[in-house]
Design an enzyme around this catalytic site. Structure first.
Site, PDB file in Angstrom:
ATOM      1  N   ARG A   1      -0.146   4.379  -0.617  1.00 50.05           N
ATOM      2  CA  ARG A   1      -0.944   5.604  -0.529  1.00 50.05           C
ATOM      3  C   ARG A   1      -0.524   6.475   0.660  1.00 50.05           C
ATOM      4  O   ARG A   1      -0.001   5.990   1.639  1.00 50.05           O
ATOM      5  CB  ARG A   1      -2.427   5.253  -0.402  1.00 50.05           C
ATOM      6  CG  ARG A   1      -2.982   4.541  -1.614  1.00 50.05           C
ATOM      7  CD  ARG A   1      -4.408   4.077  -1.378  1.00 50.05           C
ATOM      8  NE  ARG A   1      -4.472   3.102  -0.299  1.00 50.05           N
ATOM      9  CZ  ARG A   1      -5.617   2.581   0.170  1.00 50.05           C
ATOM     10  NH1 ARG A   1      -6.777   2.980  -0.343  1.00 50.05           N
ATOM     11  NH2 ARG A   1      -5.602   1.687   1.142  1.00 50.05           N
TER      12      ARG A   1
ATOM     13  N   ASP B   1       0.864  -1.181   0.000  1.00 48.61           N
ATOM     14  CA  ASP B   1       0.000   0.000   0.000  1.00 48.61           C
ATOM     15  C   ASP B   1       0.902   1.234   0.000  1.00 48.61           C
ATOM     16  O   ASP B   1       1.576   1.511   0.988  1.00 48.61           O
ATOM     17  CB  ASP B   1      -0.905   0.003   1.230  1.00 48.61           C
ATOM     18  CG  ASP B   1      -2.037   1.006   1.128  1.00 48.61           C
ATOM     19  OD1 ASP B   1      -1.901   1.977   0.359  1.00 48.61           O
ATOM     20  OD2 ASP B   1      -3.065   0.813   1.809  1.00 48.61           O
TER      21      ASP B   1
END
Length: 238
Positions: A160, A158
């Site tokens: 983000r 991930d």
């Protein structure tokens, strides 16, 4: 909050690049979505490797207050702001793909905001958990859940970040939100910036077994959800 927003610039926050060009927020336009008037503005972030390419994000705001002057975002009432941080998912958001719950969560947030009378969605261009559309398509050929597939193509589980959402809220004078998400990283990013966060973690029950598997994978990594509705048209317990 009683601030109208025109094309403005704010300093970007970057540990690795202490003096990057500023974030820019465009003038706003009125946008009809499902027979309701929303207001949309573009947020331009800075990426030291890409310039602005791929880092134009979208701010969507709904209110039942009187329309603002042309090009400006409307004022919002005081109190907790219903707020959704949503990372881009082309297949789920645009084409209603059923491999994930992304499109369903975006639609539910929009409905909940309209029912509440005001609120905001920040649409972040972070496709594939931040790895981009090209690598996301590559990952979909792999086995496993969304995290495992990202790793299988050599990307991060991930990638983000949500600090931009916090900076935009503070620029708009928003200090308290009702965050529509079960992702603990989103709440932490806002809290670190001094924003008071209350969580709203109820989501519609996933409509496919693949989407349910993705939700389970997220919950195994610390997400918190409560479910409403039925699975595949029949009631199920969580």
């Amino acid at each position: 909050m009683n601030r109208y927003l025109q094309d403005t610039e704010r300093p970007a926050d970057s540990r690795e690049h202490p003096d990057p060009p500023p974030v820019r927020i465009s003038n706003a336009i009125a946008l009809r979505i499902a027979d309701r008037t929303w207001y949309a503005a573009c947020v331009r972030d800075y990426d030291p490797d890409q310039g602005h390419t791929g880092t134009d994000h979208l701010l969507l705001l709904y209110t039942e207050a009187p329309p603002p002057p042309k090009g400006m975002l409307p004022a919002l009432p005081p109190g907790d702001l219903p707020f959704r941080i949503h990372s881009e998912c082309l297949f789920g958001d645009v084409f209603s793909g059923d491999r994930c719950d992304c499109g369903g969560q975006l639609d539910a947030a929009r409905r909940d905001i309209v029912a509440h009378g005001h609120g905001m969605i920040f649409y972040l261009r972070q496709e594939g958990r931040g790895i981009g559309l090209f690598d996301k398509v590559r990952s979909l050929l792999q086995d496993g859940d969304t995290y495992q597939r990202n790793l299988a193509v050599g990307a991060q589980e991930d990638a983000r970040r949500y600090d931009l959402a916090a900076r935009v809220l503070l620029h708009l004078g928003v200090g308290r939100v009702r965050l529509m998400s079960g992702n603990p990283e989103k709440g932490s990013a806002l809290t670190r910036a001094g924003i008071e966060v209350s969580l709203h973690t109820e989501i519609d029950r996933p409509l496919s077994h693949e989407a349910a598997g993705e939700v389970s994978a997220k919950m195994a990594r610390g997400y918190s959800y409560s479910f409403r509705g039925t699975f595949g048209g029949t009631a199920e317990t969580s």
